[in-house]
Write a protein that holds these residues in place. Structure first.
Motif, PDB file in Angstrom:
ATOM      1  N   ASN A   1     -40.905 -31.615-114.305  1.00 14.61           N
ATOM      2  CA  ASN A   1     -41.287 -31.229-112.944  1.00 14.61           C
ATOM      3  C   ASN A   1     -41.236 -32.411-111.988  1.00 14.61           C
ATOM      4  OD1 ASN A   1     -41.577 -28.501-113.300  1.00 14.61           O
ATOM      5  ND2 ASN A   1     -43.752 -28.603-113.741  1.00 14.61           N
ATOM      6  N   CYS A   2     -41.475 -33.614-112.488  1.00 16.95           N
ATOM      7  CA  CYS A   2     -41.352 -34.794-111.625  1.00 16.95           C
ATOM      8  C   CYS A   2     -39.911 -34.957-111.160  1.00 16.95           C
ATOM      9  CB  CYS A   2     -41.805 -36.045-112.361  1.00 16.95           C
ATOM     10  SG  CYS A   2     -43.573 -36.109-112.609  1.00 16.95           S
TER      11      CYS A   2
ATOM     12  N   TRP B   1     -55.239 -24.767-112.331  1.00 14.17           N
ATOM     13  CA  TRP B   1     -53.890 -25.313-112.353  1.00 14.17           C
ATOM     14  C   TRP B   1     -53.615 -26.248-113.522  1.00 14.17           C
ATOM     15  CZ3 TRP B   1     -52.161 -21.884-109.425  1.00 14.17           C
ATOM     16  CH2 TRP B   1     -52.828 -21.480-108.304  1.00 14.17           C
TER      17      TRP B   1
ATOM     18  N   ASP C   1     -50.168 -27.916-102.985  1.00  7.42           N
ATOM     19  CA  ASP C   1     -50.864 -28.275-104.227  1.00  7.42           C
ATOM     20  C   ASP C   1     -52.199 -28.938-103.920  1.00  7.42           C
ATOM     21  OD1 ASP C   1     -48.717 -27.337-105.670  1.00  7.42           O
ATOM     22  OD2 ASP C   1     -47.989 -29.315-106.285  1.00  7.42           O
TER      23      ASP C   1
ATOM     24  N   ASP D   1     -52.295 -37.087-105.420  1.00  6.78           N
ATOM     25  CA  ASP D   1     -51.449 -36.283-104.540  1.00  6.78           C
ATOM     26  C   ASP D   1     -51.539 -36.773-103.097  1.00  6.78           C
ATOM     27  OD1 ASP D   1     -49.820 -34.302-103.522  1.00  6.78           O
ATOM     28  OD2 ASP D   1     -51.358 -32.757-103.567  1.00  6.78           O
TER      29      ASP D   1
ATOM     30  N   HIS E   1     -49.095 -36.119-109.647  1.00  5.76           N
ATOM     31  CA  HIS E   1     -50.327 -35.337-109.784  1.00  5.76           C
ATOM     32  C   HIS E   1     -50.150 -34.191-110.766  1.00  5.76           C
ATOM     33  CE1 HIS E   1     -48.032 -33.051-106.846  1.00  5.76           C
ATOM     34  NE2 HIS E   1     -48.853 -32.032-107.001  1.00  5.76           N
ATOM     35  N   ARG E   2     -48.927 -33.684-110.879  1.00  3.32           N
ATOM     36  CA  ARG E   2     -48.663 -32.601-111.829  1.00  3.32           C
ATOM     37  C   ARG E   2     -48.707 -33.102-113.264  1.00  3.32           C
ATOM     38  NH1 ARG E   2     -46.283 -28.045-110.076  1.00  3.32           N
ATOM     39  NH2 ARG E   2     -46.964 -27.323-112.117  1.00  3.32           N
TER      40      ARG E   2
ATOM     41  N   GLY F   1     -44.453 -35.910-107.774  1.00  2.66           N
ATOM     42  CA  GLY F   1     -45.041 -35.036-108.794  1.00  2.66           C
ATOM     43  C   GLY F   1     -45.944 -35.695-109.805  1.00  2.66           C
TER      44      GLY F   1
ATOM     45  N   MET G   1     -46.615 -24.328-108.677  1.00  2.00           N
ATOM     46  CA  MET G   1     -47.688 -23.880-109.563  1.00  2.00           C
ATOM     47  C   MET G   1     -48.469 -22.701-109.003  1.00  2.00           C
ATOM     48  SD  MET G   1     -50.493 -26.882-109.355  1.00  2.00           S
ATOM     49  CE  MET G   1     -51.458 -27.185-107.917  1.00  2.00           C
TER      50      MET G   1
ATOM     51  N   TYR H   1     -39.402 -32.463-108.352  1.00  2.00           N
ATOM     52  CA  TYR H   1     -40.010 -32.969-107.118  1.00  2.00           C
ATOM     53  C   TYR H   1     -39.112 -34.022-106.482  1.00  2.00           C
ATOM     54  CZ  TYR H   1     -44.625 -30.777-107.298  1.00  2.00           C
ATOM     55  OH  TYR H   1     -45.646 -29.888-107.261  1.00  2.00           O
TER      56      TYR H   1
ATOM     57  N   THR I   1     -48.658 -30.765-116.708  1.00  2.00           N
ATOM     58  CA  THR I   1     -47.372 -30.076-116.696  1.00  2.00           C
ATOM     59  C   THR I   1     -46.320 -30.909-117.406  1.00  2.00           C
ATOM     60  OG1 THR I   1     -45.795 -28.934-115.281  1.00  2.00           O
ATOM     61  CG2 THR I   1     -46.583 -31.033-114.514  1.00  2.00           C
TER      62      THR I   1
END
Length: 135
Positions: free
Chosen positions: A91-92, A125, A110, A71, A81-82, A79, A133, A95, A87
């Motif tokens: 979600n990327c 998380w 985050d 991150d 790191h998500r 995204g 999140m 982002y 996740t």
């Protein structure tokens, strides 16, 4: 141009010469191979179920540290790191479409929350499907 025609001629000649009539399939052997493959796949999926897919090193704290480094290195804006936190890959896309997670605000928060989790020794998380999140 001559080379292209020569290659096309060779491909068409090969297709014309090759014939599926010369080959035969042993259905029993194919069925045996598929039955063995299903058994091996189910055994490997059981071992995958025992370990968490979202935790990179098996330890949630190590996963948090890796996600925090990714991150803060600059990949938080898209995204990555998500993904490390487990996740969904969609979600990327969110982002990316919100220009770095609402102009970098979401990855910043985050990262701060990942630091708080590391200090407290928690892993809140992991496997969180929400875009933001912490809401």
């Amino acid at each position: 141009m001559k080379k292209i025609f020569a290659v096309l001629f060779a491909v068409f000649a090969f297709v014309a010469i090759a014939s599926a009539n010369n080959y035969s399939v042993d259905e029993a052997a194919v069925d045996a191979i598929f039955s063995e493959a299903v058994m091996e796949a189910s055994a490997s999926s059981m071992s995958m179920a025992e370990t968490s897919v979202s935790s990179v090193g098996g330890d949630p704290q190590i996963t948090n540290v890796i996600a925090l480094v990714v991150d803060w290195v600059g990949l938080g804006g898209i995204g990555i790191h998500r993904l490390i936190l487990g996740t969904k890959p969609i979600n990327c896309l969110w982002y990316f479409l919100t220009i770095g997670g609402i102009f970098g605000v979401v990855p910043l928060v985050d990262g701060i929350l990942l630091i708080v989790d590391l200090v407290k020794g928690q892993a809140n998380w992991l496997d969180n499907p929400a875009f933001i999140m912490w809401i």
